[in-house]
Design an enzyme around this catalytic site. Structure first.
Site, mmCIF file in Angstrom:
data_model
loop_
_atom_site.group_PDB
_atom_site.id
_atom_site.type_symbol
_atom_site.label_atom_id
_atom_site.label_comp_id
_atom_site.label_asym_id
_atom_site.label_seq_id
_atom_site.Cartn_x
_atom_site.Cartn_y
_atom_site.Cartn_z
ATOM 1 N N THR A 143 -73.796 -27.956 -87.039
ATOM 2 C CA THR A 143 -74.589 -27.266 -86.017
ATOM 3 C C THR A 143 -75.036 -28.188 -84.889
ATOM 4 O OG1 THR A 143 -76.625 -27.662 -87.279
ATOM 5 C CG2 THR A 143 -75.461 -25.578 -87.679
ATOM 6 N N GLY A 144 -74.793 -29.487 -85.018
ATOM 7 C CA GLY A 144 -75.253 -30.447 -84.019
ATOM 8 C C GLY A 144 -74.312 -30.574 -82.835
ATOM 9 N N SER B 175 -80.784 -25.063 -91.403
ATOM 10 C CA SER B 175 -79.661 -24.306 -90.818
ATOM 11 C C SER B 175 -78.881 -23.520 -91.865
ATOM 12 C CB SER B 175 -78.710 -25.260 -90.085
ATOM 13 O OG SER B 175 -79.335 -25.851 -88.974
ATOM 14 N N ARG C 257 -70.949 -48.760 -91.244
ATOM 15 C CA ARG C 257 -70.076 -49.578 -90.391
ATOM 16 C C ARG C 257 -70.027 -51.045 -90.800
ATOM 17 N NH1 ARG C 257 -72.525 -46.934 -84.923
ATOM 18 N NH2 ARG C 257 -71.510 -44.887 -85.083
ATOM 19 N N CYS D 295 -70.084 -44.973 -80.101
ATOM 20 C CA CYS D 295 -69.338 -44.380 -78.984
ATOM 21 C C CYS D 295 -69.126 -45.360 -77.835
ATOM 22 C CB CYS D 295 -70.031 -43.115 -78.498
ATOM 23 S SG CYS D 295 -71.826 -43.236 -78.363
ATOM 24 N N GLN E 299 -74.741 -46.025 -70.436
ATOM 25 C CA GLN E 299 -74.625 -45.023 -71.491
ATOM 26 C C GLN E 299 -75.325 -43.716 -71.135
ATOM 27 O OE1 GLN E 299 -74.801 -48.634 -74.725
ATOM 28 N NE2 GLN E 299 -75.488 -46.640 -75.451
ATOM 29 N N LYS F 261 -74.405 -53.748 -82.063
ATOM 30 C CA LYS F 261 -73.264 -52.941 -82.516
ATOM 31 C C LYS F 261 -72.012 -53.300 -81.732
ATOM 32 C CE LYS F 261 -76.022 -48.831 -83.692
ATOM 33 N NZ LYS F 261 -76.387 -47.473 -83.213
ATOM 34 N N ARG G 202 -79.183 -47.361 -70.483
ATOM 35 C CA ARG G 202 -79.142 -45.897 -70.436
ATOM 36 C C ARG G 202 -79.229 -45.464 -68.966
ATOM 37 N NH1 ARG G 202 -77.319 -43.391 -74.768
ATOM 38 N NH2 ARG G 202 -78.800 -44.532 -76.063
ATOM 39 N N HIS H 115 -69.822 -42.510 -71.351
ATOM 40 C CA HIS H 115 -70.287 -43.898 -71.402
ATOM 41 C C HIS H 115 -69.310 -44.770 -70.613
ATOM 42 C CE1 HIS H 115 -73.287 -42.763 -74.163
ATOM 43 N NE2 HIS H 115 -72.913 -43.402 -75.251
ATOM 44 N N ASN I 69 -68.278 -39.877 -74.537
ATOM 45 C CA ASN I 69 -68.938 -40.327 -75.761
ATOM 46 C C ASN I 69 -69.037 -39.250 -76.828
ATOM 47 O OD1 ASN I 69 -70.887 -39.571 -73.514
ATOM 48 N ND2 ASN I 69 -72.245 -39.375 -75.280
#
Length: 345
Positions: free
Chosen positions: A11-12, A40, A99, A130, A157, A227, A249, A256, A325
């Site tokens: 649902t995201g 949900s 990761r 991303c 980003q 990251k 940002r 991105h 992204n």
């Protein structure tokens, strides 16, 4: 015969793109199940002419699934990905939860699937961040030619990288001040913005040089900065790669971008770089990449390729990359990995 596929976090924001791409790419699914948080549960989502009821990821029985695509955040993935894997499901996880695990391959489909994805002792494959994702198809091609030794990167980003909250915050702030925006030409304090919640400063008509959260290790870096370093090393297979990143940002909804200065062990001219990148898998060579042009596009856009005069002997390049992204940066790579896995399952 098709595979049984599940989407956890259906649902995201990214889950929605996953559902769209499964259909667009005609993924060979004999059955599809959707999972999300308990709030949900019971909601119905349309897919290929059906209304599929969302299940609670924490209590549902994953038995019978072949592949589960996770995009429900690290907390959910840390608990539920091993549970799904224990039921014989191959998990492809889009969060940061796995990761850094040495027993979990971190995979970009065009870059290191064949090298890394077949060994997955925990039954989990991780999808990179991303921002890292956009650069990898480009840098892999150049690394194979001249051996990459150092990266200096500034990222730009989009707010959708912060989820729906980031999108809403940019839209709300822009609407609130757009009528008098010209006043900001001379005085950044001339208008009152709605208070920021997602970021440390207003994002509309601004840039915020702190993407992610500061890491409490004395480095002054954010988790996004780190990251970029760790994931580039793991994906490209260069454990000693030097990476300095500043993740920023910007007031862009989706897409991105990265300004990259790359140093190589061997000389590499801009002309040769363009020749290598033109037609490379997952790459689109353009004159001026922009996030707006990248939104909705599968490939990473790369351009502004030129010699870096700060690196001697013709061993440096400066270039600019933009990528979607939400699409390749999250949903598409996950599905491309699943497509490649069909030969294994």
């Amino acid at each position: 015969m098709g595979l049984s596929i599940g989407i956890v976090g259906a649902t995201g924001q990214v889950g929605q793109v996953m559902r769209t791409l499964l259909d667009e790419r005609d993924f060979p699914a004999s059955a599809v199940r959707f999972f999300a948080s308990a709030r949900s549960q019971g909601r119905k989502l349309a897919f290929r002419g059906q209304e599929i009821e969302v299940e609670d990821a924490e209590t549902a029985d994953p038995s019978g699934l072949d592949i589960a695509l996770f995009s429900a955040g690290s907390a959910m993935s840390k608990v539920q990905a091993p549970r799904f894997a224990a039921a014989g499901v191959t998990v492809i996880d889009n969060s940061s939860a796995w990761r850094k695990d040495p027993d979990v391959p971190l995979v970009v489909s065009e870059v290191n699937f064949e090298r890394d994805a077949h060994r997955r002792p925990k039954g989990i494959i991780a999808n990179p961040n991303c921002t890292t994702m956009a650069a990898m198809p480009v840098l892999k091609v150049l690394h194979d030619e001249a051996r990459l030794v150092r990266l200096v990167v500034s990222s730009y980003q989009a707010v959708s990288g912060s989820g729906l909250a980031g999108v809403a915050e940019l839209a709300e702030q822009a609407r609130a001040v757009i009528g008098g925006a010209e006043q900001l030409v001379y005085d950044g304090g001339a208008l009152e913005f709605p208070p920021p919640n997602t970021y440390v400063a207003p994002i509309a008509f601004n840039v915020v040089p702190l993407a992610g959260s500061l890491v409490d290790d004395g480095s002054g870096e954010t988790d996004e900065d780190q990251k970029l370093r760790f994931e580039s090393r793991k994906i490209l297979g260069i454990p000693d790669l030097l990476v300095s990143g500043t993740c920023v940002r910007v007031p862009v909804f989706t897409g991105h971008s990265l300004s990259i200065n790359a140093e190589f062990a061997q000389p590499l001219s801009p002309e040769r770089a363009r020749e290598l990148l033109d037609g490379a898998t997952g790459v689109q060579l353009v004159d001026v990449p922009t996030p707006l042009a990248a939104a909705g596009v599968d490939e990473s856009l790369v351009g502004r390729i030129r010699r870096d005069p700060g690196v001697p002997d013709g061993r440096g390049l400066a270039l600019f990359v933009s990528g979607d992204n939400l699409r390749k940066g999250a949903a598409l790579n996950t599905i491309q990995i699943a497509e490649l896995l069909t030969a294994d399952l």
